[in-house]
Motif scaffolding. Structure first.
Motif, PDB file in Angstrom:
ATOM      1  N   VAL A  95       8.600 -40.525  13.056  1.00  0.00           N
ATOM      2  CA  VAL A  95       9.389 -39.591  12.238  1.00  0.00           C
ATOM      3  C   VAL A  95      10.784 -40.161  11.986  1.00  0.00           C
ATOM      4  O   VAL A  95      11.165 -40.374  10.831  1.00  0.00           O
ATOM      5  CB  VAL A  95       9.434 -38.188  12.879  1.00  0.00           C
ATOM      6  CG1 VAL A  95      10.386 -37.293  12.115  1.00  0.00           C
ATOM      7  CG2 VAL A  95       8.033 -37.580  12.893  1.00  0.00           C
ATOM      8  N   ILE A 119       1.220 -50.265  -3.184  1.00  0.00           N
ATOM      9  CA  ILE A 119       1.033 -49.664  -1.863  1.00  0.00           C
ATOM     10  C   ILE A 119      -0.236 -48.816  -1.817  1.00  0.00           C
ATOM     11  O   ILE A 119      -1.025 -48.908  -0.879  1.00  0.00           O
ATOM     12  CB  ILE A 119       2.286 -48.836  -1.472  1.00  0.00           C
ATOM     13  CG1 ILE A 119       3.414 -49.800  -1.100  1.00  0.00           C
ATOM     14  CG2 ILE A 119       1.977 -47.894  -0.324  1.00  0.00           C
ATOM     15  CD1 ILE A 119       4.729 -49.150  -0.837  1.00  0.00           C
ATOM     16  N   LEU A 127      -9.085 -49.771   3.267  1.00  0.00           N
ATOM     17  CA  LEU A 127      -9.595 -48.636   4.058  1.00  0.00           C
ATOM     18  C   LEU A 127     -11.089 -48.487   3.824  1.00  0.00           C
ATOM     19  O   LEU A 127     -11.884 -48.401   4.757  1.00  0.00           O
ATOM     20  CB  LEU A 127      -8.893 -47.336   3.647  1.00  0.00           C
ATOM     21  CG  LEU A 127      -7.663 -46.869   4.407  1.00  0.00           C
ATOM     22  CD1 LEU A 127      -7.089 -45.624   3.743  1.00  0.00           C
ATOM     23  CD2 LEU A 127      -7.970 -46.582   5.864  1.00  0.00           C
TER      24      LEU A 127
ATOM     25  N   VAL B  36       4.076 -37.151  10.199  1.00  0.00           N
ATOM     26  CA  VAL B  36       5.174 -38.078   9.911  1.00  0.00           C
ATOM     27  C   VAL B  36       5.783 -37.808   8.539  1.00  0.00           C
ATOM     28  O   VAL B  36       6.999 -37.655   8.405  1.00  0.00           O
ATOM     29  CB  VAL B  36       4.684 -39.544   9.992  1.00  0.00           C
ATOM     30  CG1 VAL B  36       5.789 -40.485   9.554  1.00  0.00           C
ATOM     31  CG2 VAL B  36       4.252 -39.870  11.404  1.00  0.00           C
ATOM     32  N   SER B 131       2.510 -54.444  11.915  1.00  0.00           N
ATOM     33  CA  SER B 131       3.641 -53.756  12.530  1.00  0.00           C
ATOM     34  C   SER B 131       4.935 -54.526  12.259  1.00  0.00           C
ATOM     35  O   SER B 131       4.917 -55.726  11.981  1.00  0.00           O
ATOM     36  CB  SER B 131       3.411 -53.566  14.026  1.00  0.00           C
ATOM     37  OG  SER B 131       3.089 -54.785  14.619  1.00  0.00           O
ATOM     38  N   VAL B 154       6.775 -49.374   6.709  1.00  0.00           N
ATOM     39  CA  VAL B 154       6.860 -47.946   7.012  1.00  0.00           C
ATOM     40  C   VAL B 154       6.235 -47.122   5.877  1.00  0.00           C
ATOM     41  O   VAL B 154       5.507 -46.156   6.121  1.00  0.00           O
ATOM     42  CB  VAL B 154       8.324 -47.517   7.244  1.00  0.00           C
ATOM     43  CG1 VAL B 154       8.414 -46.014   7.457  1.00  0.00           C
ATOM     44  CG2 VAL B 154       8.886 -48.249   8.447  1.00  0.00           C
ATOM     45  N   THR B 156       3.840 -48.032   3.801  1.00  0.00           N
ATOM     46  CA  THR B 156       2.386 -48.160   3.889  1.00  0.00           C
ATOM     47  C   THR B 156       1.823 -47.343   5.039  1.00  0.00           C
ATOM     48  O   THR B 156       0.805 -46.661   4.898  1.00  0.00           O
ATOM     49  CB  THR B 156       1.991 -49.634   4.102  1.00  0.00           C
ATOM     50  OG1 THR B 156       2.581 -50.400   3.080  1.00  0.00           O
ATOM     51  CG2 THR B 156       0.498 -49.798   4.083  1.00  0.00           C
ATOM     52  N   THR B 158       3.115 -44.714   6.405  1.00  0.00           N
ATOM     53  CA  THR B 158       3.220 -43.292   6.109  1.00  0.00           C
ATOM     54  C   THR B 158       2.146 -42.880   5.106  1.00  0.00           C
ATOM     55  O   THR B 158       1.477 -41.861   5.278  1.00  0.00           O
ATOM     56  CB  THR B 158       4.619 -42.968   5.539  1.00  0.00           C
ATOM     57  OG1 THR B 158       5.597 -43.522   6.419  1.00  0.00           O
ATOM     58  CG2 THR B 158       4.834 -41.468   5.438  1.00  0.00           C
ATOM     59  N   LEU B 183      -8.199 -47.480   9.831  1.00  0.00           N
ATOM     60  CA  LEU B 183      -6.840 -46.926   9.966  1.00  0.00           C
ATOM     61  C   LEU B 183      -5.887 -47.935  10.605  1.00  0.00           C
ATOM     62  O   LEU B 183      -4.746 -48.079  10.188  1.00  0.00           O
ATOM     63  CB  LEU B 183      -6.881 -45.633  10.791  1.00  0.00           C
ATOM     64  CG  LEU B 183      -7.404 -44.406  10.053  1.00  0.00           C
ATOM     65  CD1 LEU B 183      -7.690 -43.269  11.020  1.00  0.00           C
ATOM     66  CD2 LEU B 183      -6.399 -43.954   9.001  1.00  0.00           C
ATOM     67  N   ALA B 189       0.511 -49.138  13.520  1.00  0.00           N
ATOM     68  CA  ALA B 189       0.709 -48.151  14.582  1.00  0.00           C
ATOM     69  C   ALA B 189       0.668 -46.713  14.064  1.00  0.00           C
ATOM     70  O   ALA B 189       0.224 -45.801  14.767  1.00  0.00           O
ATOM     71  CB  ALA B 189       2.033 -48.403  15.293  1.00  0.00           C
ATOM     72  N   GLN B 190       1.110 -46.503  12.815  1.00  0.00           N
ATOM     73  CA  GLN B 190       1.086 -45.145  12.278  1.00  0.00           C
ATOM     74  C   GLN B 190      -0.353 -44.686  12.056  1.00  0.00           C
ATOM     75  O   GLN B 190      -0.703 -43.544  12.333  1.00  0.00           O
ATOM     76  CB  GLN B 190       1.891 -45.074  10.980  1.00  0.00           C
ATOM     77  CG  GLN B 190       3.371 -44.946  11.248  1.00  0.00           C
ATOM     78  CD  GLN B 190       4.196 -45.058   9.988  1.00  0.00           C
ATOM     79  OE1 GLN B 190       4.585 -46.149   9.597  1.00  0.00           O
ATOM     80  NE2 GLN B 190       4.479 -43.958   9.344  1.00  0.00           N
ATOM     81  N   THR B 192      -2.829 -45.880  13.756  1.00  0.00           N
ATOM     82  CA  THR B 192      -3.373 -45.747  15.101  1.00  0.00           C
ATOM     83  C   THR B 192      -3.044 -44.376  15.673  1.00  0.00           C
ATOM     84  O   THR B 192      -3.885 -43.743  16.325  1.00  0.00           O
ATOM     85  CB  THR B 192      -2.804 -46.853  16.013  1.00  0.00           C
ATOM     86  OG1 THR B 192      -3.094 -48.116  15.423  1.00  0.00           O
ATOM     87  CG2 THR B 192      -3.416 -46.789  17.393  1.00  0.00           C
ATOM     88  N   ALA B 193      -1.825 -43.929  15.418  1.00  0.00           N
ATOM     89  CA  ALA B 193      -1.421 -42.612  15.918  1.00  0.00           C
ATOM     90  C   ALA B 193      -2.297 -41.516  15.320  1.00  0.00           C
ATOM     91  O   ALA B 193      -2.706 -40.580  16.006  1.00  0.00           O
ATOM     92  CB  ALA B 193       0.052 -42.359  15.593  1.00  0.00           C
TER      93      ALA B 193
END
Lengths: 146, 232
Positions: A95, A119, A127, B36, B131, B154, B156, B158, B183, B189-190, B192-193
Motif C-alpha cells: 500500500v 502494462i 497470465l 492495494v 521485484s 509497482v 504492473t 498493482t 500470478l 510479490a504483489q 504472490t500476496a
C-alpha cells in the motif's frame, strides 16, 4: 488462509510451551520468530553487499530459509506463526509502496495510452499463457502417471 | 511535531488498509475491493487533497516497509511445505515461468517501442515483471532509468493483483499450481500476496515463480534487447 495451524509443540528457541495458547504467549512467540526472519534477511543483505551477487536480498533470504528448513536446522514451528501472520498481511506492505506511484503521474500522463497498453497486454498475455500451460502440463502428467 | 505527522501517516495508512481489507473479506473477495489499489487510491486522494507531497509521506513509508524483507523471507515456509509438488513439477514450473517471463518482456517492450517511447523508457518497462531490486539491477545494465523501472514494477504489480485472479478464472485456469505460477510470474510479490489470499499452494507457487521470473528475466535480457534493436 490454510496456513494457520495451532501447534501444540514447545518452541525450542524461546522455551515457551504453546499448549497454553494465550494471546500473550502467542505474541511473544511471534516476536521471537520475527526476529529470526529479520536475522535471515539481514544476513542475506550482508551477503549480497559483500559478494556483490546480482540477486535481491529478499530472494536470497527465501532460498536461505528454504534450505535451513530442508536441512532441519530450523523446524517449521520455529517460524510458523510469524511467517503465517506476515504472509497473511503481505499485501499491506505494498500500500505505501503503491502510494509512491503518485510521483510518476506525469510520465504516465505524457505517454498515457502506450504505457497503459504495454502494462495491460504484457500482464494479461503471460497470465493466460502461464496459467493455461501449467494447467495443461499438470493434467497431462497426472494422466501419464495414473 | 514531525513525529506526530509521521505517526498520523502510519495510523492513517493502517486504518485505510484495515477498512479496505474488511470490505474485501465482507464482500466475499470481490476484486473491486482490491486491497492495494483501493487503499493506495484513497491515500493518494487524501494526500493530494491536503496538499501533502510524496516526499513528506516517504519517511512513513520507510518505517512501514522495514518488515517487508523479513516478511518476504517467510515465503520459504510454504515453499518448504510444497517441496514434494516442487520436485514433481520442476520441469513444468521452469518451462511455464520461462515462457511467461519472456512473453512479458517482449510484449511490454515491443508495444512501448512501437508506441514511439524513448529508448530509456523502453528499457525501463522491459523489466517490469520482476521485484524492484532485480528490476533496478537489470535496467541499469541496458540504459534504463532505475526509479522509472521501479514505478513500472509497482504499476504492473498493482494491475496484476487488481485483475489477475478474475482474469485467470475468465480464461479457465482453475488449477492452483497454474494460478499461483501465473500470478507470481506476472506480478512478483504483489501477485504472490494475492495468491496467498487464495490459498497456501497458490502462494507457494507464486513465490517460487517470482524468484524464477527474476532469474529468467536477467538471463533473457541480452537476447531480448538484441531482437528489439533488430526490429527498431
Amino acid at each position: 488462509m490454510h496456513l494457520v495451524r495451532t501447534g501444540h509443540t514447545a518452541c525450542a528457541i524461546c522455551h515457551i510451551p504453546s499448549t497454553g495458547t494465550t494471546t500473550v504467549n502467542k505474541f511473544i512467540r511471534i516476536l521471537w520468530q520475527t526476529a529470526l526472519l529479520f536475522a535471515i534477511y539481514q544476513g542475506s543483505l550482508w551477503v549480497v553487499r559483500v559478494t556483490g551477487i546480482p540477486v535481491p536480498a529478499n530472494v536470497l533470504g527465501i532460498l536461505v530459509l528454504f534450505c535451513l528448513l530442508l536441512s532441519g536446522v530450523i523446524k517449521e514451528h520455529h517460524v510458523n506463526e510469524a511467517a503465517t501472520f506476515f504472509l497473511k498481511h503481505l499485501v499491506f506492505f505494498f500500500v505505501p509502496v503503491a502510494v509512491a506511484l503518485m510521483n510518476w503521474g506525469e510520465v504516465f500522463y505524457q505517454y498515457g495510452w502506450v504505457l497503459l497498453a504495454a502494462i495491460v497486454v504484457s500482464a494479461l498475455l503471460p497470465l493466460a499463457l502461464v496459467g493455461r500451460l501449467a494447467q495443461y502440463l499438470q493434467k497431462r502428467k497426472d494422466r501419464c502417471s495414473n | 511535531m514531525q513525529q506526530l505527522t509521521l505517526f498520523f501517516y502510519i495510523a492513517f495508512t493502517l486504518g485505510v488498509y484495515a477498512l479496505v481489507r474488511f470490505l474485501y473479506v465482507r464482500s466475499k473477495n470481490n476484486p473491486l475491493f482490491n486491497i492495494v489499489a483501493v487503499s493506495a487510491a484513497i491515500i493518494i486522494a487524501v494526500l493530494l487533497a491536503c496538499g501533502i507531497t510524496c516526499e513528506q509521506y516517504e519517511p512513513a513509508k520507510d518505517i512501514m516497509t522495514i518488515l517487508l524483507g523479513p516478511a518476504t523471507v517467510g515465503l520459504g515456509l510454504p515453499l518448504y511445505r510444497y517441496r514434494k509438488l516442487l520436485r514433481q513439477q520442476a520441469g513444468c514450473i521452469a518451462m511455464c515461468v520461462a515462457g511467461g517471463a519472456l512473453l512479458a518482456m517482449f510484449s511490454a517492450a515491443l508495444i512501448a517501442q512501437w508506441g514511439g517511447l524513448p529508448h530509456d523508457v523502453v528499457m525501463s518497462i522491459m523489466v517490469k515483471g520482476v521485484s524492484i531490486p532485480f528490476a533496478i539491477e537489470i535496467t541499469g545494465m541496458y540504459g534504463g532509468i532505475p526509479p522509472l523501472a521501479a514505478a513500472f514494477v509497482v504499476a504492473t504489480g498493482t494491475f496484476g493483483s487488481l485483475v489477475g485472479s478474475w482474469f485467470l478464472t475468465r480464461v479457465g485456469v482453475a488449477n492452483p499450481l497454474g494460478r499461483g505460477l501465473a500470478l507470481g510470474t506476472v506480478s512478483h510479490a504483489q501477485g504472490t500476496a494475492v495468491a496467498l489470499m487464495e490459498g497456501e499452494e497458490q502462494g507457494a507457487m507464486a513465490g517460487l515463480a517470482m524468484i524464477l521470473a527474476g532469474i529468467f528475466t536477467a538471463a533473457f535480457a541480452p537476447p531480448v534487447v538484441w531482437v528489439l534493436q533488430l526490429l527498431s
